[in-house]
Design a protein around this motif. Structure first.
Motif, PDB file in Angstrom:
ATOM      1  N   PHE A 202       0.837  -1.208   0.000  1.00  0.00           N
ATOM      2  CA  PHE A 202       0.000   0.000   0.000  1.00  0.00           C
ATOM      3  C   PHE A 202       0.866   1.249   0.000  1.00  0.00           C
ATOM      4  CE2 PHE A 202      -1.902   3.300   2.790  1.00  0.00           C
ATOM      5  CZ  PHE A 202      -2.932   3.707   1.960  1.00  0.00           C
ATOM      6  N   SER A 203       1.821   1.324   0.935  1.00  0.00           N
ATOM      7  CA  SER A 203       2.596   2.560   1.002  1.00  0.00           C
ATOM      8  C   SER A 203       3.493   2.695  -0.221  1.00  0.00           C
ATOM      9  CB  SER A 203       3.380   2.671   2.314  1.00  0.00           C
ATOM     10  OG  SER A 203       4.139   1.516   2.512  1.00  0.00           O
ATOM     11  N   GLY A 204       3.969   1.529  -0.728  1.00  0.00           N
ATOM     12  CA  GLY A 204       4.773   1.566  -1.950  1.00  0.00           C
ATOM     13  C   GLY A 204       3.970   2.101  -3.130  1.00  0.00           C
ATOM     14  N   SER A 205       2.739   1.603  -3.267  1.00  0.00           N
ATOM     15  CA  SER A 205       1.906   2.015  -4.399  1.00  0.00           C
ATOM     16  C   SER A 205       1.571   3.494  -4.325  1.00  0.00           C
ATOM     17  CB  SER A 205       0.598   1.227  -4.412  1.00  0.00           C
ATOM     18  OG  SER A 205       0.852  -0.132  -4.461  1.00  0.00           O
ATOM     19  N   VAL A 206       1.242   3.950  -3.101  1.00  0.00           N
ATOM     20  CA  VAL A 206       0.904   5.364  -2.953  1.00  0.00           C
ATOM     21  C   VAL A 206       2.119   6.215  -3.319  1.00  0.00           C
ATOM     22  CG1 VAL A 206       0.298   7.182  -1.320  1.00  0.00           C
ATOM     23  CG2 VAL A 206      -0.896   4.990  -1.234  1.00  0.00           C
ATOM     24  N   ALA A 207       3.282   5.809  -2.793  1.00  0.00           N
ATOM     25  CA  ALA A 207       4.493   6.581  -3.052  1.00  0.00           C
ATOM     26  C   ALA A 207       4.786   6.656  -4.545  1.00  0.00           C
ATOM     27  CB  ALA A 207       5.680   5.980  -2.312  1.00  0.00           C
ATOM     28  N   SER A 208       4.646   5.502  -5.236  1.00  0.00           N
ATOM     29  CA  SER A 208       5.018   5.550  -6.651  1.00  0.00           C
ATOM     30  C   SER A 208       3.958   6.289  -7.468  1.00  0.00           C
ATOM     31  CB  SER A 208       5.294   4.154  -7.210  1.00  0.00           C
ATOM     32  OG  SER A 208       4.153   3.365  -7.116  1.00  0.00           O
ATOM     33  N   ALA A 209       2.707   6.231  -7.038  1.00  0.00           N
ATOM     34  CA  ALA A 209       1.679   7.002  -7.742  1.00  0.00           C
ATOM     35  C   ALA A 209       1.940   8.504  -7.574  1.00  0.00           C
ATOM     36  CB  ALA A 209       0.301   6.635  -7.215  1.00  0.00           C
ATOM     37  N   VAL A 210       2.378   8.875  -6.366  1.00  0.00           N
ATOM     38  CA  VAL A 210       2.691  10.284  -6.112  1.00  0.00           C
ATOM     39  C   VAL A 210       3.863  10.708  -6.993  1.00  0.00           C
ATOM     40  CG1 VAL A 210       3.711  11.841  -4.420  1.00  0.00           C
ATOM     41  CG2 VAL A 210       1.749  10.431  -3.789  1.00  0.00           C
ATOM     42  N   LYS A 211       4.874   9.828  -7.042  1.00  0.00           N
ATOM     43  CA  LYS A 211       6.060  10.135  -7.838  1.00  0.00           C
ATOM     44  C   LYS A 211       5.669  10.303  -9.307  1.00  0.00           C
ATOM     45  CE  LYS A 211      10.072   8.643  -6.216  1.00  0.00           C
ATOM     46  NZ  LYS A 211      10.907   7.509  -5.777  1.00  0.00           N
ATOM     47  N   ALA A 212       4.850   9.375  -9.781  1.00  0.00           N
ATOM     48  CA  ALA A 212       4.412   9.452 -11.170  1.00  0.00           C
ATOM     49  C   ALA A 212       3.664  10.759 -11.408  1.00  0.00           C
ATOM     50  CB  ALA A 212       3.522   8.254 -11.502  1.00  0.00           C
ATOM     51  N   GLY A 213       2.825  11.130 -10.432  1.00  0.00           N
ATOM     52  CA  GLY A 213       2.069  12.379 -10.546  1.00  0.00           C
ATOM     53  C   GLY A 213       2.996  13.581 -10.604  1.00  0.00           C
ATOM     54  N   GLN A 214       4.032  13.539  -9.767  1.00  0.00           N
ATOM     55  CA  GLN A 214       4.969  14.654  -9.739  1.00  0.00           C
ATOM     56  C   GLN A 214       5.729  14.763 -11.052  1.00  0.00           C
ATOM     57  OE1 GLN A 214       7.160  13.494  -6.292  1.00  0.00           O
ATOM     58  NE2 GLN A 214       6.064  14.900  -4.949  1.00  0.00           N
ATOM     59  N   LYS A 215       6.069  13.604 -11.606  1.00  0.00           N
ATOM     60  CA  LYS A 215       6.838  13.572 -12.838  1.00  0.00           C
ATOM     61  C   LYS A 215       6.052  14.237 -13.960  1.00  0.00           C
ATOM     62  CE  LYS A 215      10.114  10.119 -13.608  1.00  0.00           C
ATOM     63  NZ  LYS A 215      10.241   8.659 -13.606  1.00  0.00           N
ATOM     64  N   LYS A 216       4.793  13.879 -14.017  1.00  0.00           N
ATOM     65  CA  LYS A 216       3.953  14.445 -15.072  1.00  0.00           C
ATOM     66  C   LYS A 216       3.780  15.941 -14.866  1.00  0.00           C
ATOM     67  CE  LYS A 216       0.538  11.425 -14.959  1.00  0.00           C
ATOM     68  NZ  LYS A 216      -0.873  11.118 -15.054  1.00  0.00           N
ATOM     69  N   GLY A 217       4.080  16.364 -13.666  1.00  0.00           N
ATOM     70  CA  GLY A 217       3.985  17.794 -13.380  1.00  0.00           C
ATOM     71  C   GLY A 217       2.550  18.230 -13.174  1.00  0.00           C
ATOM     72  N   ALA A 218       1.668  17.385 -13.580  1.00  0.00           N
ATOM     73  CA  ALA A 218       0.267  17.737 -13.418  1.00  0.00           C
ATOM     74  C   ALA A 218      -0.076  17.684 -11.937  1.00  0.00           C
ATOM     75  CB  ALA A 218      -0.600  16.758 -14.188  1.00  0.00           C
ATOM     76  N   SER A 219      -1.158  18.287 -11.559  1.00  0.00           N
ATOM     77  CA  SER A 219      -1.538  18.202 -10.156  1.00  0.00           C
ATOM     78  C   SER A 219      -2.232  16.861  -9.976  1.00  0.00           C
ATOM     79  CB  SER A 219      -2.477  19.351  -9.797  1.00  0.00           C
ATOM     80  OG  SER A 219      -3.712  19.173 -10.455  1.00  0.00           O
ATOM     81  N   TYR A 220      -1.709  16.078  -9.061  1.00  0.00           N
ATOM     82  CA  TYR A 220      -2.303  14.768  -8.787  1.00  0.00           C
ATOM     83  C   TYR A 220      -3.107  14.911  -7.514  1.00  0.00           C
ATOM     84  CZ  TYR A 220       1.605  14.873  -5.605  1.00  0.00           C
ATOM     85  OH  TYR A 220       2.491  15.243  -4.638  1.00  0.00           O
ATOM     86  N   GLU A 221      -4.122  14.088  -7.379  1.00  0.00           N
ATOM     87  CA  GLU A 221      -4.960  14.192  -6.200  1.00  0.00           C
ATOM     88  C   GLU A 221      -4.536  13.132  -5.199  1.00  0.00           C
ATOM     89  OE1 GLU A 221      -6.769  16.609  -5.353  1.00  0.00           O
ATOM     90  OE2 GLU A 221      -6.436  17.577  -7.294  1.00  0.00           O
ATOM     91  N   PHE A 222      -3.839  13.564  -4.198  1.00  0.00           N
ATOM     92  CA  PHE A 222      -3.308  12.637  -3.202  1.00  0.00           C
ATOM     93  C   PHE A 222      -4.419  11.825  -2.540  1.00  0.00           C
ATOM     94  CE2 PHE A 222      -1.930  11.568   1.094  1.00  0.00           C
ATOM     95  CZ  PHE A 222      -0.758  10.897   0.809  1.00  0.00           C
ATOM     96  N   ALA A 223      -5.495  12.490  -2.177  1.00  0.00           N
ATOM     97  CA  ALA A 223      -6.599  11.797  -1.508  1.00  0.00           C
ATOM     98  C   ALA A 223      -7.159  10.685  -2.390  1.00  0.00           C
ATOM     99  CB  ALA A 223      -7.700  12.774  -1.145  1.00  0.00           C
ATOM    100  N   ASP A 224      -7.234  10.965  -3.692  1.00  0.00           N
ATOM    101  CA  ASP A 224      -7.752   9.954  -4.618  1.00  0.00           C
ATOM    102  C   ASP A 224      -6.821   8.752  -4.688  1.00  0.00           C
ATOM    103  OD1 ASP A 224      -9.740  11.677  -5.046  1.00  0.00           O
ATOM    104  OD2 ASP A 224      -9.127  12.300  -7.078  1.00  0.00           O
ATOM    105  N   ILE A 225      -5.528   9.057  -4.723  1.00  0.00           N
ATOM    106  CA  ILE A 225      -4.540   7.968  -4.786  1.00  0.00           C
ATOM    107  C   ILE A 225      -4.673   7.086  -3.548  1.00  0.00           C
ATOM    108  CG2 ILE A 225      -2.081   7.426  -4.668  1.00  0.00           C
ATOM    109  CD1 ILE A 225      -1.594   9.975  -6.347  1.00  0.00           C
ATOM    110  N   VAL A 226      -4.745   7.722  -2.385  1.00  0.00           N
ATOM    111  CA  VAL A 226      -4.854   6.960  -1.137  1.00  0.00           C
ATOM    112  C   VAL A 226      -6.134   6.134  -1.135  1.00  0.00           C
ATOM    113  CG1 VAL A 226      -5.261   7.185   1.340  1.00  0.00           C
ATOM    114  CG2 VAL A 226      -3.420   8.466   0.256  1.00  0.00           C
TER     115      VAL A 226
END
Ligand code: GDP
Ligand code: MG
Length: 754
Positions: A436-460
């Motif tokens: 779980f924490s790995g997936s959240v972390a990598s989704a956040v990283k992917a979001g950051q890479k794209k530069g787009a605003s990612y929704e942390f709450a949605d990822i969690v």
């Protein structure tokens, strides 16, 4: 004819412990020898003859009668057995103790109606008229008791000419049987199994019809019964409460050998299972039997695999002259056998479960808990199989004992499965949290890479749902129907709680990242805008004498007001950004409050550092010089002066110098013009949020006047230049100003000289 048993077999079971071979059992097995010792190999015999596996599908017959009345001969003809018989010229007892043999007759091809019942065990009991044993009636009584406790049918072998001889030796035997029977069932009034007394009348000449012989015998039996002194409580009992009767005649074996064989053959067909056709008053005889003589009610209900143990215990009690209490005996047997069966089925259970337990233990030891594949179905399968195997064998025994032992077995199994499943869920829990924490972390990283605003709450939310589903699937696969402990709701709740804790931590990290981003923004904003404010210092009449400022020149007096305003409005904007973003990932108000508090403190630090940078020796000296030069070298209209000797250079110099010098005390302290005091920094930063975690404060630089315990006052915090620095600055600035003045002076003279 058949050879008598060899001495080795007839001896005292010298080879106790050695597993006997099938060949040694040609003549059956001597269950009890003449020394009254029970043969420990009876179960081996039952195993070899495949009776042990038969459950209740077996029958026990005993034969009784005076010595040398052709009992063994009869059994051998009826059942193809090879019990020892007396040779014609030697009158000596051959059957010693009690022998047993499985029916060896192969009547597989006979029509159903003539085929014997399955697994008939025949017991040949030592001749009972005591000729060879003197007047010792003891063995006779004991073997009668034993036979009654075990056998469904007692064949009473009797010469035709003995019928009606009430005083005959054979009648003495029957009296013993009846007495013993009363003794036996004294304790067992409820179950009261019946037995069939099957009279086989030998050397029947044919003059007296069977009906008459039967009537005579029945009359004698009734007489014997009524003459018995009955134990207390059984005074009123009748013979028919305990026995049914059947009768048959056989011709003389020596005189009519062919007829004898034919009649024996016919007699054999009666050894089938049957039922009672009708109940009549009076004695129950074979008139009422339909089909064969084996009625279910005669069966002692001892499962075949427990027979040897039961027989041994019964015999043990008989030999010890203890009261035979068959119900207790059966309960003890049930306990013994159920325990044995439990051990057997648990061995099979171990084969399946031990490897899993070991694998799990190894994972735990190595610190890498393993989620075992298919554990649910393996465990359930093993449980069902084990309980089923137990049920098949053990349910034939005493119901109460069986039920109790089954519960015991189930709890033994469940202790093991419970531990295994708990380990499994611990492993699933650990693996789930990590993934779980790995997936959240990598989704956040992917979001950051794209530069787009990612929704942390949605990822969690998305990753939590996946993690919960996985765990739930595992937990459900472990559930066993009807087994309350296998509901893993509490483990599931625990898991969910930890996921929430982890997401809380991750959100906090995300908050940190956000805070860092916002701080960076503040830093760059302040870097520009504060730099700009200080640059204005450089010009006494606006930067570079730009006309827009020239109209309303910035007064140096409100420098700090402008800085404070720029600062607070920048931070305000940053706060708005922070709150907006933090709310998007479900941060709590507490978390937001802490974040804002931190942001204000850090921003102050940024401002403070920026101011320090601006007032660094070189920088500030340059600014003072510029400020001075602006005032000194430009006239009111912003036009550069060309010095003439007539100019009041000195007066202008002093004015400009003094004006610039007033900046130094102004710069020394962060003071607002209006109050002539420092801004209310403590109020602006606000009180420490109640829920702040000490960890949140670790990386914060103390602020004077805010963090009082630091021993630094607000006044100190607001001191930009120390007294020493100030004086030093004054000296340096004067030197610089002096230089400019000298230069002006020179140029004025020089201009005249030219
Ligand atoms: P057991 O002691 O009762 O087992 O008697 P046995 O079977 O050993 O036989 C004793 C003797 O009786 C033997 O010599 C047999 O040959 C003989 N015998 C066997 N069957 C009959 C029979 O039907 N009629 C007569 N008269 N003698 C028999
Ligand atoms: Mg015999």
């Amino acid at each position: 004819h058949t050879a008598p048993p060899t001495m080795a077999m007839n001896g005292h079971f010298a080879s106790v412990g050695d597993a006997p071979t099938k060949e040694q059992y040609e003549h059956g097995i001597q269950v009890i020898d003449e020394e009254k010792v029970f043969n420990p190999h009876v179960n081996t015999y039952l195993q070899l003859t495949k009776v042990a596996q038969a459950g209740f599908d077996y029958h026990l017959i005993s034969v009784f009668g005076s010595q040398s009345t052709g009992k063994s001969t009869l059994l051998n003809h009826l059942f193809g057995t090879q019990f020892g018989v007396m040779s014609e010229n030697e009158r000596r007892q051959t059957t010693k103790g009690i022998w047993m043999s499985r029916n060896k007759r192969d009547d597989g091809k006979a029509p159903d109606a003539e085929r014997m019942a399955n697994n008939i065990l025949v017991m040949d009991v030592e001749g009972t008229d005591g000729r060879e044993r003197g007047e010792d009636q003891d063995f006779e009584r004991k073997s009668a008791l034993f036979a009654l406790a075990t056998s469904e049918v007692l064949i009473v072998n009797i010469w035709e000419h003995q019928v009606g001889l009430y005083q005959g030796a054979n009648m003495g035997l029957l009296k013993t049987v009846f007495e013993v029977n009363l003794q036996l069932f004294l304790k067992d009034k409820q179950s009261n199994p019946r037995s069939l007394l099957f009279f086989v009348i030998r050397d029947h000449i044919g003059n007296t019809p069977l009906v008459n012989l039967r009537n005579t015998l029945l009359a004698d039996l009734t007489n014997i019964w009524s003459s018995l002194s009955k134990p207390k409580g059984l005074e009123k009992s009748k013979i028919e409460d305990y026995f049914d009767f059947a009768f048959s005649t056989l011709p003389h074996k020596i005189l009519q050998p062919e007829k004898f064989v034919a009649e024996v053959e016919k007699l054999g067909t009666r050894f089938r299972r049957g039922q009672r056709a009708a109940r009549q008053h009076g004695l129950h005889t074979d008139h009422e039997l339909e089909g064969g003589i084996f009625l279910d009610e005669y069966h002692r209900r001892i499962p075949a695999d427990g027979f040897s143990k039961y027989a041994e215990d019964v015999w043990g009690s008989i030999v010890a002259n203890k009261d035979l209490d068959l119900p207790t005996q059966q309960e003890l047997l049930a306990q013994f056998r159920c325990d044995e069966i439990t051990r057997e089925v648990l061995e099979a259970f171990d084969v399946e479960i031990l490897p899993l337990e070991e694998k799990q233990a190894e994972g735990t030891r190595s610190g890498k808990p393993t989620v075992l594949a298919n554990l649910g179905s393996l465990g359930k399968g093993a449980r069902v199989k084990t309980v089923k195997a137990f049920e098949t064998e053990a349910s034939r025994y005493h119901k109460g004992v069986y039920v109790r032992k089954r519960v015991e077995l189930e709890s033994k199994i469940d202790v093991r499965l419970k531990a295994l499943y708990a380990g499994q869920l611990t492993a699933a829990h650990k693996a789930g949290v990590a993934s779980f924490s790995g997936s959240v972390a990598s989704a956040v990283k992917a979001g950051q890479k794209k530069g787009a605003s990612y929704e942390f709450a949605d990822i969690v939310e998305r990753e939590k749902a996946i993690a919960l589903k996985q765990f739930e699937t595992e937990a459900k696969s472990l559930a066993i129907e009807g087994v309350p402990w296998s509901n893993f709701k509490s483990q599931y709740n625990l898991y969910e709680k930890e996921l929430d804790e982890v997401s809380g931590r991750l959100r906090k990290e995300e908050m940190r990242r956000l805070a860092t981003r916002v701080e960076r923004w503040v830093r760059s904003r302040l870097g520009e805008s504060i730099g700009l404010e200080f640059n204005k210092l450089g010009s006494g009449r606006g930067a570079g004498g730009v006309p827009e400022d020239a109209v309303k020149p910035p007064t140096e007096k409100d420098l700090w007001d402008r800085i404070w305003n720029v600062f607070t409005s920048t931070v305000k904007e940053a706060e708005t950004r922070f709150v907006e973003r933090a709310k998007s990932f479900d941060a709590s108000q507490d978390e937001i409050d802490i974040g804002l508090w931190r942001l204000r403190r850090k921003s102050w630090g940024v401002l403070r550092a920026k101011v320090d940078e601006e007032v660094m020796e070189g920088n500030i000296l340059l600014k003072l010089r510029e400020n001075f030069e602006d005032k000194f070298r430009y006239d009111e209209a912003g036009v550069p002066r060309i010095w003439r000797p007539t100019d009041d250079i000195e007066g202008l110099y002093t004015k400009a110098k003094d004006s610039t010098l007033t900046l130094i005390p102004l710069l020394s302290r962060f003071r607002l013009a209006e109050t002539y005091g420092p801004p209310d920094l403590p109020d602006w930063i606000g009180v420490v949020p109640a829920s702040v975690d000490p960890k949140d404060e670790e990386d914060l630089t103390p602020i004077g006047g805010v963090d009082e315990e630091e021993g630094k006052s607000l006044e100190e915090e607001m001191t930009i230049l120390s007294e020493a620095k100030r004086q030093d600055l004054v000296v340096r600035f004067k030197k610089t100003a002096d230089g400019v003045y000298v230069e002006a002076k020179r140029s004025a003279i020089g201009g005249v000289a030219q």
